[in-house]
Enzyme design. Structure first.
Site, PDB file in Angstrom:
ATOM      1  N   ASP A 191     -17.384  -4.858 -14.177  1.00 50.58           N
ATOM      2  CA  ASP A 191     -17.309  -3.421 -14.409  1.00 50.58           C
ATOM      3  C   ASP A 191     -18.418  -2.925 -15.355  1.00 50.58           C
ATOM      4  OD1 ASP A 191     -15.010  -4.413 -13.248  1.00 50.58           O
ATOM      5  OD2 ASP A 191     -13.649  -3.100 -14.335  1.00 50.58           O
TER       6      ASP A 191
ATOM      7  N   GLU B 237     -16.450   1.208 -11.628  1.00 50.46           N
ATOM      8  CA  GLU B 237     -15.323   2.108 -11.933  1.00 50.46           C
ATOM      9  C   GLU B 237     -15.354   2.710 -13.333  1.00 50.46           C
ATOM     10  OE1 GLU B 237     -11.368   0.790 -12.326  1.00 50.46           O
ATOM     11  OE2 GLU B 237     -11.849  -0.563 -13.963  1.00 50.46           O
ATOM     12  N   ASN B 238     -16.113   2.099 -14.273  1.00 55.29           N
ATOM     13  CA  ASN B 238     -16.157   2.615 -15.651  1.00 55.29           C
ATOM     14  C   ASN B 238     -17.541   3.111 -16.048  1.00 55.29           C
ATOM     15  OD1 ASN B 238     -14.337  -0.234 -15.893  1.00 55.29           O
ATOM     16  ND2 ASN B 238     -13.339   1.662 -16.519  1.00 55.29           N
TER      17      ASN B 238
ATOM     18  N   ASN C 235      -9.009   1.071 -10.207  1.00 54.23           N
ATOM     19  CA  ASN C 235      -8.063   2.135 -10.553  1.00 54.23           C
ATOM     20  C   ASN C 235      -8.707   3.354 -11.217  1.00 54.23           C
ATOM     21  OD1 ASN C 235      -8.338  -0.019 -12.570  1.00 54.23           O
ATOM     22  ND2 ASN C 235      -7.053   1.277 -13.856  1.00 54.23           N
ATOM     23  N   HIS C 236      -9.852   3.162 -11.914  1.00 54.75           N
ATOM     24  CA  HIS C 236     -10.476   4.298 -12.616  1.00 54.75           C
ATOM     25  C   HIS C 236     -11.404   5.125 -11.732  1.00 54.75           C
ATOM     26  CE1 HIS C 236      -8.866   3.614 -16.555  1.00 54.75           C
ATOM     27  NE2 HIS C 236      -9.285   2.351 -16.577  1.00 54.75           N
TER      28      HIS C 236
ATOM     29  N   HIS D  85      -9.451  -6.380  -7.859  1.00 51.45           N
ATOM     30  CA  HIS D  85      -9.394  -5.643  -9.125  1.00 51.45           C
ATOM     31  C   HIS D  85      -7.949  -5.643  -9.600  1.00 51.45           C
ATOM     32  CE1 HIS D  85     -11.396  -2.841 -11.841  1.00 51.45           C
ATOM     33  NE2 HIS D  85     -10.243  -2.194 -11.887  1.00 51.45           N
TER      34      HIS D  85
ATOM     35  N   HIS E  65     -11.508  -6.036 -13.575  1.00 50.34           N
ATOM     36  CA  HIS E  65     -10.550  -5.115 -14.217  1.00 50.34           C
ATOM     37  C   HIS E  65     -10.236  -5.474 -15.665  1.00 50.34           C
ATOM     38  CE1 HIS E  65      -7.269  -2.294 -14.899  1.00 50.34           C
ATOM     39  NE2 HIS E  65      -6.479  -3.285 -15.208  1.00 50.34           N
TER      40      HIS E  65
END
Ligand SMILES: [Fe+2]
Ligand SMILES: [Fe+2]
Length: 268
Positions: free
Chosen positions: A11, A42-43, A70-71, A158, A183
């Site tokens: 990530d 995602e981040n 998820n983000h 993830h 994750h």
């Protein structure tokens, strides 16, 4: 034996992670002779989500496929690109909804590397996350769907739970080239090739600020723990490390030949 090498990065966290990636990836990929680069984005946008501009810069620095988790939903401006891009993925196992309420994007793509098609699959775990569709069954169904076309298959799983990650990897052992976890943002030292020929690591780590709490501000994280108040997390502004794995795949069989951890501290 004909092989291909895939560099898979954890990530990307905020500006420190982006800086490290944009500056360091071209040389790193060259030095490792990586044919394919996959990175989880995602981040990347201030720790929460991804923007089209950052996705474009990731691609320009040498990332072929961007996975997420998820983000990914936290910056709505990415939704159009999720819908239109072939190589920007969100986890496949979100609910299937047709019509106006459909969830943008998809969780798989095929990229061709030196004449070899590679199926990249993005799945999300359900332990301490949302109750999505079963990642094991969704993953297996995708592999079956494309089996006649591809031998090399890379799964970014993830997920939070070690046992959920190991169980999915063993479930798919022999059917995919690798299952790599993302994750948790903490690189684990359990990389191995499973009996069926699938490479596995519980978590490949993050590309983000090392002196932090999973990439976020130390002070805020300590205060959150002390006070138990949901204080807003911000990315720690300090030097970042690129973390991930280098995977080598036998292109004839799709089995993994090797998996090695990668860590490179950024100088910017
Ligand atoms: Fe993350
Ligand atoms: Fe995540």
């Amino acid at each position: 034996m004909r092989t291909l090498k895939a560099l898979i990065l954890g990530d990307i966290v905020g500006q420190p992670g982006c800086r490290a990636l944009f500056v360091g990836l071209p040389d790193l990929a060259h030095r490792l002779a990586a044919d394919l680069v996959i990175a989880n984005g995602e981040n990347a946008a201030d720790g929460f989500g991804l923007t089209p501009d950052i996705a474009e810069r990731m691609k320009a620095s040498g990332v072929h496929v961007i996975t997420s988790g998820n983000h990914v939903w936290q910056k709505r401006e990415i939704f159009t690109l999720l819908q239109t891009s072939d190589t920007l993925l969100r986890p496949e196992n979100y609910p299937v909804i047709s019509g106006a309420g459909a969830i943008p994007g998809k969780g798989h793509c095929i990229v061709t590397v030196r004449d070899t098609p590679v199926l990249v699959i993005n799945l999300e775990g359900r332990v301490n996350l949302s109750p999505l569709r079963d990642p094991m069954q969704v993953g297996r169904a995708l592999v079956k769907q494309f089996r006649s076309k591809v031998k090399a298959v890379i799964v970014d799983f993830h997920a939070e739970s070690v046992d959920e990650k190991e169980a999915l990897a063993l479930f798919l052992d022999g059917e995919v080239s690798a299952v790599v976890g993302t994750h948790t943002h903490v690189q684990t030292a359990d990389e191995r090739i499973m009996p069926g020929g699938t490479a596995y690591i519980t978590d490949i780590g993050m590309t983000g600020p090392v002196d932090s709490v999973i990439g976020m501000s130390k002070e805020t994280a300590i205060s959150r723990s002390l006070t138990q108040m949901p204080l807003k997390m911000e990315v720690q502004n300090s030097p970042a490390e690129i973390q991930g794995v280098l995977l080598e795949i036998d292109t004839t069989t799709g089995k993994a030949v090797s998996i090695e951890r990668v860590r490179q501290l950024s100088t910017v």
